[in-house]
Design a protein around this motif. Sequence first.
Motif, mmCIF file in Angstrom:
data_model
loop_
_atom_site.group_PDB
_atom_site.id
_atom_site.type_symbol
_atom_site.label_atom_id
_atom_site.label_comp_id
_atom_site.label_asym_id
_atom_site.label_seq_id
_atom_site.Cartn_x
_atom_site.Cartn_y
_atom_site.Cartn_z
ATOM 1 N N ASN A 118 0.823 -1.214 0.000
ATOM 2 C CA ASN A 118 0.000 0.000 0.000
ATOM 3 C C ASN A 118 0.852 1.256 0.000
ATOM 4 O O ASN A 118 0.412 2.316 -0.440
ATOM 5 N N ALA A 119 2.090 1.155 0.493
ATOM 6 C CA ALA A 119 2.991 2.308 0.502
ATOM 7 C C ALA A 119 3.907 2.328 -0.726
ATOM 8 O O ALA A 119 4.880 3.084 -0.770
ATOM 9 N N ASN A 120 3.596 1.479 -1.722
ATOM 10 C CA ASN A 120 4.340 1.454 -2.999
ATOM 11 C C ASN A 120 5.818 1.098 -2.848
ATOM 12 O O ASN A 120 6.659 1.585 -3.607
ATOM 13 N N LYS A 121 6.143 0.276 -1.867
ATOM 14 C CA LYS A 121 7.545 -0.121 -1.676
ATOM 15 C C LYS A 121 7.872 -1.337 -2.538
ATOM 16 O O LYS A 121 7.029 -2.225 -2.724
ATOM 17 N N ASP A 122 9.104 -1.400 -3.025
ATOM 18 C CA ASP A 122 9.564 -2.623 -3.667
ATOM 19 C C ASP A 122 9.794 -3.673 -2.585
ATOM 20 O O ASP A 122 10.289 -3.354 -1.503
ATOM 21 N N GLU A 129 4.607 -17.669 2.588
ATOM 22 C CA GLU A 129 3.272 -17.882 3.146
ATOM 23 C C GLU A 129 2.326 -16.715 2.834
ATOM 24 O O GLU A 129 1.121 -16.904 2.750
ATOM 25 N N THR A 130 2.892 -15.511 2.653
ATOM 26 C CA THR A 130 2.047 -14.365 2.299
ATOM 27 C C THR A 130 1.223 -14.664 1.046
ATOM 28 O O THR A 130 0.026 -14.426 1.005
ATOM 29 N N LEU A 131 1.889 -15.188 0.006
ATOM 30 C CA LEU A 131 1.178 -15.486 -1.234
ATOM 31 C C LEU A 131 0.356 -16.763 -1.116
ATOM 32 O O LEU A 131 -0.691 -16.891 -1.745
ATOM 33 N N VAL A 132 0.816 -17.715 -0.312
ATOM 34 C CA VAL A 132 0.054 -18.948 -0.113
ATOM 35 C C VAL A 132 -1.290 -18.612 0.537
ATOM 36 O O VAL A 132 -2.351 -19.031 0.080
ATOM 37 N N ILE A 138 -3.354 -10.181 -2.434
ATOM 38 C CA ILE A 138 -2.082 -9.506 -2.738
ATOM 39 C C ILE A 138 -2.027 -9.116 -4.217
ATOM 40 O O ILE A 138 -1.611 -7.999 -4.570
ATOM 41 N N THR A 139 -2.468 -10.021 -5.100
ATOM 42 C CA THR A 139 -2.465 -9.746 -6.536
ATOM 43 C C THR A 139 -3.356 -8.540 -6.846
ATOM 44 O O THR A 139 -3.005 -7.677 -7.652
ATOM 45 N N GLU A 140 -4.504 -8.483 -6.190
ATOM 46 C CA GLU A 140 -5.444 -7.373 -6.369
ATOM 47 C C GLU A 140 -4.795 -6.059 -5.897
ATOM 48 O O GLU A 140 -4.840 -5.052 -6.606
ATOM 49 N N LEU A 141 -4.153 -6.091 -4.719
ATOM 50 C CA LEU A 141 -3.520 -4.884 -4.174
ATOM 51 C C LEU A 141 -2.381 -4.401 -5.077
ATOM 52 O O LEU A 141 -2.187 -3.197 -5.252
ATOM 53 N N LEU A 142 -1.637 -5.348 -5.659
ATOM 54 C CA LEU A 142 -0.495 -4.975 -6.503
ATOM 55 C C LEU A 142 -0.951 -4.232 -7.754
ATOM 56 O O LEU A 142 -0.218 -3.394 -8.288
ATOM 57 N N LYS A 143 -2.174 -4.542 -8.224
ATOM 58 C CA LYS A 143 -2.701 -3.863 -9.422
ATOM 59 C C LYS A 143 -2.860 -2.364 -9.178
ATOM 60 O O LYS A 143 -2.808 -1.570 -10.107
#
Length: 388
Positions: A118-122, A129-132, A138-143
């Motif tokens: 959300n803070a646009n950090k790399d 486990e985050t993606l699991v 996460i994919t939605e937020l990255l968009k």
Amino acid sequence: MLMKERRNIAILGSTGSIGRQTLDIMTEYPTLFNPWLLTANSSADLLIEQARKHLPAYVVIAKENLYEKVRDALSDLPICVHSGSEAISQLVTSNEVDTVVTAMVGYSGLESTIAAINANKDIALANKETLVVAGQLITELLKHSHSALYPVDSEHGAFYQCLVGERREDVTKLILTASGGPFRNTPIEQLPYMTAADALKHPNWDMGAKITIDSATMMNKGFEMLEAKWLFGIDHDRIEIVVHPQSIVHSMVEFCDGSVKAQLGLPDMHLPIRYALGLPGKRLVTDSHKMTIDDYCNLTFERPDFEKFPLLTAAYTAARQGGNLACIMNAANEVAVAAFLHDRIHFTQIHDIVAKTMAGVPFIASPSYDDYVATNNEARSYAESLIQ
Ligand code: MG
């Protein structure tokens, strides 16, 4: 735009295996990276030692009862000390932070990774486990974010390298390699008698206890299949797991013309960490040990044994059904692995607990963040109730 001389790195989970190796890379390239924030869950002594050596601007100890110990031990240095997981989520959003390395273990990585996105950090993502757990979210937020997700996991670093310069629509298959873990040659009927000490003897990789047990059950490879699905947008039925005991080929990609690209290297996590921190587009020069022909003159590949390692099937089921099922699987696995490490259950009961929890906790097809939090808590209690 004028580039800063050094990138400020926030290392979440600096006292774990990946965190310590990330600090090695900070030491190897002092002109490129500055460890700006170090965090630990409860390893206060090591966190203090790391802070005294690397002099970050901030340190956070997640366990609040250790705050005074860390603060007092660093009181002679210009280091701000905080405690609690909320402090971590706040600090990663600071304007000072350039890259966040998420190297904490398990579900605990989710909240701060979302804050960083959300803070646009790399993000150099080591917390698979985050993606699991919440790949869909996460994919939605990255968009809607400018952050880039760079994989630290060696297999996903391999996929990433194989995909450079390729069109995503030309990919027909991801071939995920697995060492097979310490029980690859153990007969299935002996598995119930394997102890935590047996499982912790990983043949190739030097890793933390949790991931080493996940490697012994091959849950780790199931997690990595889900991680690859979300990172690269490839469906689970086009991700194939191949056992490769030497861990030299880190993974492969098959393309529509029948060509297959592989990425090779020594089984040393410093390599994928170095690659992830060099991104985008820069390889970091190193003097460390390089591969020789003796390392790759005898490479073998075999099919995984789904009967012996049923958590692989569980992971494909979670990928197929989606929703909160992988979150349930992960929570049950965390509870079961901790119980196994404390000799409270047998090795094969890890799968039993995961399977029963996946069947017992209610399914949610499109979970929100709050649903993931509730599912994680519910699945943990459910799994715990099976262990008594
Ligand atoms: Mg891996």
